[in-house]
Design an enzyme around this catalytic site. Structure first.
Site, short mmCIF file in Angstrom:
data_model
loop_
_atom_site.label_atom_id
_atom_site.label_comp_id
_atom_site.label_asym_id
_atom_site.label_seq_id
_atom_site.Cartn_x
_atom_site.Cartn_y
_atom_site.Cartn_z
N LYS A 267 0.53 -1.33 -0.29
CA LYS A 267 0.06 0.00 -0.18
C LYS A 267 0.99 1.11 -0.08
CE LYS A 267 -4.47 -2.58 1.22
NZ LYS A 267 -5.44 -2.06 2.16
N ARG B 289 -3.76 -10.38 4.16
CA ARG B 289 -3.79 -10.12 2.96
C ARG B 289 -2.72 -10.05 2.29
NH1 ARG B 289 -6.15 -6.82 -0.46
NH2 ARG B 289 -7.92 -7.72 -2.57
N1 HH2 Z 1 -7.40 -3.70 0.44
C1 HH2 Z 1 -7.46 -3.98 -0.46
C2 HH2 Z 1 -8.75 -4.85 -1.25
N2 HH2 Z 1 -9.30 -5.03 -0.95
N3 HH2 Z 1 -9.89 -6.02 1.68
C3 HH2 Z 1 -9.28 -5.90 3.00
N4 HH2 Z 1 -10.88 -6.91 3.33
N5 HH2 Z 1 -8.71 -5.38 3.37
C4 HH2 Z 1 -7.69 -4.75 2.24
O1 HH2 Z 1 -7.25 -3.94 2.60
C5 HH2 Z 1 -8.17 -4.86 1.10
C6 HH2 Z 1 -9.44 -5.65 0.83
C7 HH2 Z 1 -6.71 -3.30 -2.12
O2 HH2 Z 1 -5.43 -3.81 -2.66
P1 HH2 Z 1 -5.78 -4.79 -3.85
O3 HH2 Z 1 -6.81 -5.32 -3.59
O4 HH2 Z 1 -3.95 -5.08 -4.19
O5 HH2 Z 1 -5.84 -3.48 -4.80
P2 HH2 Z 1 -7.22 -3.01 -5.87
O6 HH2 Z 1 -8.24 -2.32 -5.07
O7 HH2 Z 1 -6.67 -1.95 -6.81
O8 HH2 Z 1 -7.73 -4.34 -6.54
#
Ligand code: HH2
Length: 385
Positions: free
Chosen positions: A330, A365
């Site tokens: 992040k 995660r």
């Molecule tokens: N962060 C993201 C997406 N889903 N779910 C939970 N429970 N906690 C988190 O911190 C979280 C999440 C963002 O990360 P990522 O899926 O890699 O990115 P994007 O939303 O751009 O697909």
């Protein structure tokens, strides 16, 4: 004085006049509308519990006998103190019955053993592996949009030690545009079906109730909702399907959440919000055992807010649920370092992730599964149960 391993209620009742160094602390704590919080600090090996020196933290690897006591009102007054649990509980009884009972409730939740979440063994931190079937995710957008590529990626992460595959079809990075639920389903359902048929534990990362329902029908065993079940149909779906759920805190929505996030106190505001959501879940028939709480690092939070929350992870065990943390790659990691792009933020992700494990977080995660599994193996050896 009763042993610290005694039942919280018995312990608190027997300590009515032992407030010690807290005797004059926060005289206004007995007023109406006051909130109290307990943050376990100075965590010890769980063996300290067997020796009667401490109480267990969420039934896991750590024990504690000291906490930060935080008191705040509805406005800007906030007081903090560090003290032994015995003094904190005695202080509570000297202030008022509601304060004492709130502390007692939190101590009970902090010390209770956690049942398995989604039937996964609770004996070590779990790795939730991220499978982004999206063209635009902040760190790997477009890498796995093709279902075959997403499946190959998921297979590799299972082989590398993932306990859960978190399949998402909508990026929620700051500034992201919403994706229609039908398009999300088109992206995620083939991937979910593939891994569910293999017996893997799959979660669906969605904020849409219709996607939760179709994903559960396709075999997803966990719902992961960054919007904390704000779709009016989300809670009924989760209650009806009996699916364990990750309830995450977000201020605002992805399109605008980083514009100017503000809190009275980030860690405590998030705690209060999660507590309210757990109560709504309970009212709808979803018990705390079926909930993992997530403070939502980076979702409507500045770097300072994120750091404040990360320093207070142990506080969230007082909610009585599994604690899940998502901080992998992040933005705050780059901001605290040299502005590295997402794919170069693994060391910072591991450093912060281990810091949360040291406060008893139960699920991480992550994007980088093999590296996290190696870090976990070393961490487990250093912190035996
Ligand atoms: N962060 C993201 C997406 N889903 N779910 C939970 N429970 N906690 C988190 O911190 C979280 C999440 C963002 O990360 P990522 O899926 O890699 O990115 P994007 O939303 O751009 O697909």
């Amino acid at each position: 004085m009763p042993p610290l391993s005694a039942k919280p209620a018995a312990k608190a009742a027997a300590l009515k006049s032992a407030a010690g160094s807290l005797a004059g602390f926060c005289p206004w704590a007995a007023e109406d509308g006051i909130r109290v919080y307990l943050r376990p600090i100075g965590l010890m090996p769980i063996a300290a519990w067997a020796k009667g020196a401490a109480v267990p933290l969420a039934g896991g690897r750590f024990a504690f006998s000291t906490a930060e006591l935080i008191v705040r009102d509805q406005g800007s007054r906030i007081d903090r103190a560090f003290a032994p649990l015995s003094e904190i509980m005695a202080w509570g009884w000297e202030r008022s019955r509601p304060v004492a009972e709130a502390l007692d409730r939190q101590l009970g939740a902090l010390t209770r053993a956690r049942p398995p979440f989604a039937n996964l063994p609770p004996d070590r931190p779990l790795i939730m592996a991220i499978v982004n079937v999206t063209p635009d995710s902040f760190s790997d957008g477009g890498d796995f949009l093709d279902p075959a590529a997403a499946i190959a990626h998921g297979e590799a992460m299972l082989a590398a030690g993932a306990d859960i595959l978190d399949v998402g079809g909508e990026s929620t990075r700051p500034g992201a545009d919403p994706v229609p639920p039908e398009e999300e389903e088109r992206r995620v359902l083939p991937v979910i079906r593939h891994f569910a048929n293999k017996g893997a534990t799959v979660s669906v990362d969605t904020r849409h109730a219709s996607v939760m329902e179709s994903a559960a029908a396709a075999g997803a065993r966990i719902v992961n909702d960054i919007a904390g079940l704000s779709d009016p149909q989300a809670l009924p779906v989760v209650a009806r399907t009996g699916t364990p759920v990750v309830v995450m805190h977000m201020q605002g929505d992805p399109g605008t959440m980083q514009a100017n996030p503000t809190y009275r106190d980030a860690a405590l505001d998030v705690f209060d919000w999660l507590e309210e959501r757990i109560a709504s879940c309970a009212a709808a028939g979803v018990p705390p055992e079926r909930i993992a709480v997530d403070p939502g690092i980076g979702f409507g939070k500045t770097t300072e807010h994120n750091l404040d929350i990360l320093r207070h992870i142990a506080l969230y065990h007082a909610l009585g649920c599994t604690v899940l943390i998502g901080l992998s790659r992040k933005g705050f990691i780059g901001r605290l370092s040299r502005g590295e792009p997402p794919k170069e933020r693994l060391p910072g992700s591991l450093a912060a992730g281990l810091e949360t494990l040291n406060q008893g977080a139960q699920i991480l995660r992550v994007h980088d599964v093999a590296e996290t599994a190696q870090a976990r193996a070393v961490w487990e050896a250093l912190h035996p149960r």
